[in-house]
Design a protein around this motif. Sequence first.
Motif, PDB file in Angstrom:
ATOM      1  N   VAL A 134       0.834  -1.207   0.000  1.00  0.00           N
ATOM      2  CA  VAL A 134       0.000   0.000   0.000  1.00  0.00           C
ATOM      3  C   VAL A 134       0.871   1.261   0.000  1.00  0.00           C
ATOM      4  O   VAL A 134       0.525   2.285  -0.597  1.00  0.00           O
ATOM      5  CB  VAL A 134      -1.011  -0.012   1.171  1.00  0.00           C
ATOM      6  CG1 VAL A 134      -0.311  -0.058   2.527  1.00  0.00           C
ATOM      7  CG2 VAL A 134      -1.927   1.198   1.102  1.00  0.00           C
ATOM      8  N   LYS A 135       2.048   1.191   0.628  1.00  0.00           N
ATOM      9  CA  LYS A 135       2.937   2.364   0.598  1.00  0.00           C
ATOM     10  C   LYS A 135       3.284   2.765  -0.837  1.00  0.00           C
ATOM     11  O   LYS A 135       3.289   3.945  -1.181  1.00  0.00           O
ATOM     12  CB  LYS A 135       4.230   2.102   1.359  1.00  0.00           C
ATOM     13  CG  LYS A 135       5.134   3.330   1.320  1.00  0.00           C
ATOM     14  CD  LYS A 135       6.592   3.103   1.576  1.00  0.00           C
ATOM     15  CE  LYS A 135       7.326   4.442   1.475  1.00  0.00           C
ATOM     16  NZ  LYS A 135       8.763   4.357   1.651  1.00  0.00           N
ATOM     17  N   ASN A 136       3.602   1.770  -1.670  1.00  0.00           N
ATOM     18  CA  ASN A 136       3.995   2.074  -3.046  1.00  0.00           C
ATOM     19  C   ASN A 136       2.866   2.763  -3.804  1.00  0.00           C
ATOM     20  O   ASN A 136       3.116   3.671  -4.594  1.00  0.00           O
ATOM     21  CB  ASN A 136       4.399   0.787  -3.769  1.00  0.00           C
ATOM     22  CG  ASN A 136       5.602   0.119  -3.123  1.00  0.00           C
ATOM     23  OD1 ASN A 136       5.775   0.220  -1.905  1.00  0.00           O
ATOM     24  ND2 ASN A 136       6.419  -0.541  -3.902  1.00  0.00           N
ATOM     25  N   VAL A 137       1.625   2.314  -3.576  1.00  0.00           N
ATOM     26  CA  VAL A 137       0.498   2.944  -4.271  1.00  0.00           C
ATOM     27  C   VAL A 137       0.352   4.399  -3.832  1.00  0.00           C
ATOM     28  O   VAL A 137       0.118   5.290  -4.652  1.00  0.00           O
ATOM     29  CB  VAL A 137      -0.806   2.164  -4.010  1.00  0.00           C
ATOM     30  CG1 VAL A 137      -1.979   2.835  -4.719  1.00  0.00           C
ATOM     31  CG2 VAL A 137      -0.655   0.713  -4.478  1.00  0.00           C
ATOM     32  N   VAL A 157       3.967   9.610   3.990  1.00  0.00           N
ATOM     33  CA  VAL A 157       3.370   8.289   3.801  1.00  0.00           C
ATOM     34  C   VAL A 157       3.585   7.438   5.050  1.00  0.00           C
ATOM     35  O   VAL A 157       2.659   6.808   5.555  1.00  0.00           O
ATOM     36  CB  VAL A 157       3.938   7.587   2.551  1.00  0.00           C
ATOM     37  CG1 VAL A 157       3.611   6.111   2.570  1.00  0.00           C
ATOM     38  CG2 VAL A 157       3.369   8.213   1.291  1.00  0.00           C
ATOM     39  N   SER A 158       4.805   7.435   5.562  1.00  0.00           N
ATOM     40  CA  SER A 158       5.069   6.667   6.783  1.00  0.00           C
ATOM     41  C   SER A 158       4.202   7.170   7.943  1.00  0.00           C
ATOM     42  O   SER A 158       3.622   6.380   8.698  1.00  0.00           O
ATOM     43  CB  SER A 158       6.548   6.768   7.186  1.00  0.00           C
ATOM     44  OG  SER A 158       7.333   5.840   6.460  1.00  0.00           O
ATOM     45  N   ASP A 215      -0.102  -1.444   8.179  1.00  0.00           N
ATOM     46  CA  ASP A 215       1.253  -1.892   7.839  1.00  0.00           C
ATOM     47  C   ASP A 215       1.580  -1.448   6.411  1.00  0.00           C
ATOM     48  O   ASP A 215       0.845  -1.786   5.483  1.00  0.00           O
ATOM     49  CB  ASP A 215       1.294  -3.426   7.964  1.00  0.00           C
ATOM     50  CG  ASP A 215       2.677  -4.001   7.674  1.00  0.00           C
ATOM     51  OD1 ASP A 215       3.511  -3.314   7.047  1.00  0.00           O
ATOM     52  OD2 ASP A 215       2.902  -5.158   8.070  1.00  0.00           O
ATOM     53  N   PRO A 216       2.672  -0.708   6.223  1.00  0.00           N
ATOM     54  CA  PRO A 216       3.014  -0.224   4.877  1.00  0.00           C
ATOM     55  C   PRO A 216       3.225  -1.340   3.857  1.00  0.00           C
ATOM     56  O   PRO A 216       3.113  -1.117   2.648  1.00  0.00           O
ATOM     57  CB  PRO A 216       4.317   0.566   5.085  1.00  0.00           C
ATOM     58  CG  PRO A 216       4.783   0.270   6.468  1.00  0.00           C
ATOM     59  CD  PRO A 216       3.611  -0.208   7.254  1.00  0.00           C
ATOM     60  N   CYS A 217       3.528  -2.555   4.314  1.00  0.00           N
ATOM     61  CA  CYS A 217       3.758  -3.691   3.412  1.00  0.00           C
ATOM     62  C   CYS A 217       2.461  -4.362   2.954  1.00  0.00           C
ATOM     63  O   CYS A 217       2.490  -5.177   2.028  1.00  0.00           O
ATOM     64  CB  CYS A 217       4.592  -4.767   4.110  1.00  0.00           C
ATOM     65  SG  CYS A 217       6.194  -4.174   4.618  1.00  0.00           S
ATOM     66  N   VAL A 253      12.712  -1.351   3.579  1.00  0.00           N
ATOM     67  CA  VAL A 253      12.795  -0.632   2.309  1.00  0.00           C
ATOM     68  C   VAL A 253      11.629  -1.045   1.416  1.00  0.00           C
ATOM     69  O   VAL A 253      11.411  -2.226   1.164  1.00  0.00           O
ATOM     70  CB  VAL A 253      14.133  -0.908   1.597  1.00  0.00           C
ATOM     71  CG1 VAL A 253      14.144  -0.273   0.205  1.00  0.00           C
ATOM     72  CG2 VAL A 253      15.298  -0.349   2.427  1.00  0.00           C
ATOM     73  N   LEU A 254      10.845  -0.071   0.970  1.00  0.00           N
ATOM     74  CA  LEU A 254       9.741  -0.299   0.035  1.00  0.00           C
ATOM     75  C   LEU A 254       9.834   0.774  -1.039  1.00  0.00           C
ATOM     76  O   LEU A 254      10.140   1.928  -0.733  1.00  0.00           O
ATOM     77  CB  LEU A 254       8.386  -0.166   0.741  1.00  0.00           C
ATOM     78  CG  LEU A 254       7.952  -1.324   1.626  1.00  0.00           C
ATOM     79  CD1 LEU A 254       6.638  -0.976   2.317  1.00  0.00           C
ATOM     80  CD2 LEU A 254       7.799  -2.601   0.813  1.00  0.00           C
ATOM     81  N   ALA A 255       9.524   0.393  -2.266  1.00  0.00           N
ATOM     82  CA  ALA A 255       9.629   1.331  -3.390  1.00  0.00           C
ATOM     83  C   ALA A 255      11.007   1.990  -3.385  1.00  0.00           C
ATOM     84  O   ALA A 255      11.152   3.171  -3.712  1.00  0.00           O
ATOM     85  CB  ALA A 255       8.520   2.389  -3.325  1.00  0.00           C
TER      86      ALA A 255
END
Length: 273
Positions: free
Chosen positions: A158-161, A176-177, A186-188, A259-261
């Motif tokens: 969902v973070k990437n979106v 975003v965080s 959860d961002p993942c 680490v995401l995106a």
Amino acid sequence: MPELPEIETIRRSLQQQVEGCRISAIDIFEKRLRRPVPAGLLHRYIENFVVRLLERRAKYLLFTFDSGAVLIIHLGMSGRLGLFDPRHPLEKHTHVVFKLSCDLEMRFRDPRRFGLIAVQQPGRTSNVLLDHLGVEPLSDEFNAEYLCDRLGKSMRPVKNVLMDATVVVGLGNIYVSEALFAAKIDPCRAAGTLTRSEVDLLVAAIKSTLLQAIAAGGTTLNDFRNGRGEAGFFQQQLMVYQRQEQPCYLCGHSVRKCVLAGRSTFFCPSCQA
DNA sequence: AACTATACCTGCAAGC
DNA sequence: TGCTTGCAGGTATAGT
């Protein structure tokens, strides 16, 4: 550096002084920004014209002139835009100086040169920088129905979106965080697995996080300043950003970083389970 | 088609 | 002290 609240803070700090001012001269010291500085267009459509309107779209500042042209400025990661007394010495990495009829200078400074300056010519309505952008997060268009639709059945985190500017603009890595923490998500999490009530919470959290940050004058982590050179205060309210290994303010559990995106992402594994 | 990794650039802090 | 390394808030684009 700046995300939506920082750009909005700069816009508000410049608006009074700049609207109604004529640009009497433009000095260009460095053309090599993210795209080359369009010297010809600046001299033809901006120099000797009056700023009618200073607006923001996503992380872009848009100055509309009485020539019909629009000056588009993006600050990238390290850009600054500020008003100076002409006698104040030029700081290093000052690339473009707009001399104003009110006897001030608006200076664009950007050490990393990720920012850009562009000109939309009079009469043009489409712009390659702006046309693909998604909705403004503080507008009514950004609501749970819209976000549910855009999250769809996607397996992306969902973070990437939320970082995708074709979905919603202005959210960067900090907010975003913070918004995902405020919504306890959860961002993942795969975007498509969020329930309607979670999306309701998330939309409300994004709006309130951004509004609080604007009210605090933005986040000054290293060097953010508004157009008058003043720092922001939202860094004092950050709940998770850059707080890895430190206790969550709500539950005491250690804040984690992943680490995401391609970017650092901060979350509380207990609150955002 | 959807998505991720990478490149762009300089400054700074941490580690050796 | 001075070197090297890694990381930094954004976005477009090349690549999988």
